[in-house]
Design a protein around this motif. Sequence first.
Motif, short mmCIF file in Angstrom:
data_model
loop_
_atom_site.label_atom_id
_atom_site.label_comp_id
_atom_site.label_asym_id
_atom_site.label_seq_id
_atom_site.Cartn_x
_atom_site.Cartn_y
_atom_site.Cartn_z
N GLY A 1 -36.03 -3.41 9.36
CA GLY A 1 -34.73 -3.93 9.75
C GLY A 1 -34.82 -5.33 10.31
N ASP B 1 -33.11 -8.60 8.53
CA ASP B 1 -32.21 -9.48 9.27
C ASP B 1 -32.67 -10.94 9.19
OD1 ASP B 1 -30.24 -7.75 10.11
OD2 ASP B 1 -31.32 -7.18 11.94
N GLU B 2 -33.95 -11.16 9.31
CA GLU B 2 -34.47 -12.52 9.20
C GLU B 2 -34.25 -13.09 7.80
OE1 GLU B 2 -36.23 -14.63 11.42
OE2 GLU B 2 -35.39 -13.26 12.91
N ASN C 1 -30.40 -13.52 7.04
CA ASN C 1 -29.68 -14.26 8.07
C ASN C 1 -28.50 -13.49 8.65
OD1 ASN C 1 -30.89 -16.56 8.89
ND2 ASN C 1 -29.86 -17.90 7.45
N THR C 2 -28.70 -12.22 8.84
CA THR C 2 -27.67 -11.42 9.49
C THR C 2 -28.08 -11.21 10.93
OG1 THR C 2 -28.76 -9.39 8.79
CG2 THR C 2 -27.00 -10.20 7.39
N SER C 3 -27.16 -10.87 11.71
CA SER C 3 -27.40 -10.67 13.14
C SER C 3 -28.19 -9.37 13.33
CB SER C 3 -26.02 -10.64 13.70
OG SER C 3 -25.72 -10.75 14.94
N PRO C 4 -27.84 -8.49 14.19
CA PRO C 4 -28.68 -7.29 14.35
C PRO C 4 -28.23 -6.12 13.48
CG PRO C 4 -27.11 -7.38 16.12
CD PRO C 4 -26.88 -8.59 15.27
N VAL C 5 -27.68 -6.39 12.31
CA VAL C 5 -27.14 -5.32 11.47
C VAL C 5 -28.23 -4.37 11.00
CG1 VAL C 5 -25.95 -4.83 9.30
CG2 VAL C 5 -25.20 -6.73 10.72
N PHE C 6 -29.26 -4.90 10.38
CA PHE C 6 -30.28 -4.05 9.80
C PHE C 6 -31.24 -3.47 10.83
CE2 PHE C 6 -28.97 -6.45 6.03
CZ PHE C 6 -28.67 -5.39 5.20
N ILE C 7 -31.47 -4.20 11.91
CA ILE C 7 -32.34 -3.63 12.94
C ILE C 7 -31.63 -2.47 13.64
CG2 ILE C 7 -31.74 -5.12 14.87
CD1 ILE C 7 -34.81 -5.23 15.42
#
Length: 55
Positions: free
Chosen positions: A21, A25-26, A29-35
Amino acid sequence: MRFYSLAFELVVMNLVLIIAGFYLDEYLNTSPVFILTGVFLSLSGTIWLLLRFTK
């Protein structure tokens, strides 16, 4: 020996999902969506493994 395999499964599953996750995200370039998705999946997987282990 059963406890060692349970501990190994729990640690590996949680680490893989949370680290995947983080890297998604890295990369996207998404915020904490996948983490956060990885955390929730690891929590549900942990509950499922513990329930399966206690039966």
